[in-house]
Design a protein around this motif. Sequence first.
Motif, short mmCIF file in Angstrom:
data_model
loop_
_atom_site.label_atom_id
_atom_site.label_comp_id
_atom_site.label_asym_id
_atom_site.label_seq_id
_atom_site.Cartn_x
_atom_site.Cartn_y
_atom_site.Cartn_z
N ALA A 219 0.83 -1.21 0.00
CA ALA A 219 0.00 0.00 0.00
C ALA A 219 0.86 1.26 0.00
O ALA A 219 0.59 2.22 -0.73
CB ALA A 219 -0.92 0.00 1.22
N ASP A 220 1.92 1.25 0.80
CA ASP A 220 2.81 2.41 0.86
C ASP A 220 3.42 2.69 -0.51
O ASP A 220 3.52 3.84 -0.94
CB ASP A 220 3.89 2.15 1.91
CG ASP A 220 4.78 3.37 2.13
OD1 ASP A 220 4.25 4.48 2.26
OD2 ASP A 220 6.02 3.20 2.15
N THR A 221 3.82 1.63 -1.19
CA THR A 221 4.39 1.77 -2.53
C THR A 221 3.35 2.29 -3.52
O THR A 221 3.61 3.22 -4.30
CB THR A 221 4.95 0.42 -3.01
OG1 THR A 221 6.00 0.01 -2.14
CG2 THR A 221 5.48 0.52 -4.43
N LEU B 142 -5.50 10.63 -5.49
CA LEU B 142 -5.25 10.68 -4.06
C LEU B 142 -6.51 10.42 -3.25
O LEU B 142 -6.47 9.74 -2.21
CB LEU B 142 -4.67 12.04 -3.66
CG LEU B 142 -3.20 12.29 -4.03
CD1 LEU B 142 -2.79 13.69 -3.64
CD2 LEU B 142 -2.30 11.26 -3.35
N ARG B 143 -7.65 10.94 -3.71
CA ARG B 143 -8.91 10.70 -3.00
C ARG B 143 -9.22 9.20 -2.95
O ARG B 143 -9.69 8.69 -1.93
CB ARG B 143 -10.05 11.47 -3.66
CG ARG B 143 -11.37 11.35 -2.90
CD ARG B 143 -12.49 11.97 -3.73
NE ARG B 143 -12.40 13.42 -3.78
CZ ARG B 143 -13.09 14.23 -2.98
NH1 ARG B 143 -13.89 13.72 -2.06
NH2 ARG B 143 -12.97 15.54 -3.11
N ASP B 144 -8.96 8.50 -4.04
CA ASP B 144 -9.20 7.06 -4.07
C ASP B 144 -8.29 6.34 -3.07
O ASP B 144 -8.69 5.37 -2.43
CB ASP B 144 -8.97 6.51 -5.48
CG ASP B 144 -9.93 7.11 -6.49
OD1 ASP B 144 -11.09 6.72 -6.50
OD2 ASP B 144 -9.49 7.99 -7.24
N GLY B 145 -7.04 6.82 -2.97
CA GLY B 145 -6.12 6.24 -2.00
C GLY B 145 -6.60 6.47 -0.58
O GLY B 145 -6.55 5.56 0.27
N LYS C 140 2.87 4.12 7.86
CA LYS C 140 3.59 4.51 6.64
C LYS C 140 2.68 4.86 5.48
O LYS C 140 2.88 5.91 4.83
CB LYS C 140 4.58 3.41 6.24
CG LYS C 140 5.78 3.27 7.16
CD LYS C 140 6.78 2.25 6.62
CE LYS C 140 7.40 2.73 5.31
NZ LYS C 140 8.40 1.77 4.81
N PRO C 141 1.67 4.05 5.13
CA PRO C 141 0.82 4.43 3.99
C PRO C 141 0.10 5.76 4.21
O PRO C 141 -0.03 6.55 3.28
CB PRO C 141 -0.18 3.27 3.90
CG PRO C 141 0.52 2.11 4.53
CD PRO C 141 1.31 2.71 5.65
N TRP C 142 -0.34 6.00 5.45
CA TRP C 142 -1.02 7.27 5.74
C TRP C 142 -0.06 8.44 5.58
O TRP C 142 -0.41 9.48 5.03
CB TRP C 142 -1.58 7.24 7.16
CG TRP C 142 -2.83 6.44 7.31
CD1 TRP C 142 -2.98 5.24 7.94
CD2 TRP C 142 -4.13 6.77 6.79
NE1 TRP C 142 -4.28 4.81 7.86
CE2 TRP C 142 -5.01 5.73 7.16
CE3 TRP C 142 -4.63 7.85 6.05
CZ2 TRP C 142 -6.36 5.73 6.83
CZ3 TRP C 142 -5.98 7.86 5.71
CH2 TRP C 142 -6.83 6.81 6.10
N ARG C 143 1.16 8.28 6.07
CA ARG C 143 2.14 9.35 5.94
C ARG C 143 2.40 9.67 4.46
O ARG C 143 2.54 10.83 4.07
CB ARG C 143 3.44 8.96 6.63
CG ARG C 143 3.37 8.95 8.16
CD ARG C 143 4.74 8.67 8.76
NE ARG C 143 4.69 8.49 10.19
CZ ARG C 143 4.68 9.48 11.08
NH1 ARG C 143 4.71 10.73 10.67
NH2 ARG C 143 4.63 9.21 12.37
#
Length: 281
Positions: free
Chosen positions: A50-52, A62-65, A82-85
Amino acid sequence: ASIRTQATNIPADLIKRLVERGKWTPANALAHLEHRLGIDDTAEDLVTVADTVFGLLPDELLRDGLELAPKLVNARSNHQEKPWRTLFRRAAKIMPQVAAQYARMQQGDWARIRVPLLLAEALPETESQLANSLRTESLVLIEQLGAVGFANATLHFMQVFDSETRARLLDRAWQEQMNLARTKKNIGHLWLIIPHLPVAQQSRAFVDALELVSTFPEPYAIAPLLELLGKIGPAVAAAGLSALVSGSGLLGLVNWILANGELGAAEKWSRIAKLVSSVEI
């Protein structure tokens, strides 16, 4: 084959290469992540994937993420932040209110506290009012937790608050953990809280904790506190060790050193001699 029927164990570095070489679009990578989450949302590598993937998203995705990120809550990982950051580094500047909307949509006490604080940390100075609101909301949630959860949250999140709030959180955590230790005969979080207390309070706290723990039936209960000896001043250590003379406390101290597998026999007895000689009998 469509992206949704691809293998489900594609590693993060391969996904990155596929996108960079034009074999996949960022939207393909996001769809693959969503597909995997639908199959098994507990997989250990999901957070890395997910982070990648989030790092590859263009602004328009970005909204979809942000919408997909909350589904990572069950992934078995020590790095769920990490993914949130990665998302917030960009979304906080491009769409702060939208990011806040998703940050507030978390499930579970820990995520409801942690994710808004991550966004508050990423917001630019122009969004200071929003950042303060997010911190206040998380603080309210922290203060609603029970003794154990409150102590955990205080230790994990206190640095994001001002000094007055940190002092208040630590004081409550200390009092609650002392009460819990008396009731449960378990050291709990006491030994973790002491190093964070104001220096002027550490001495009394260390001695109080040692006196309490030395009354527990299990002599090894003092082991976590003894790990603090290197972080506490010599005078404080001597005063605390003096409190162990009564009951089984001093015996527990000696037994703990003897059982320490990382020390040789000579070093064990040397430490025992030094510690016992410092006790004021």
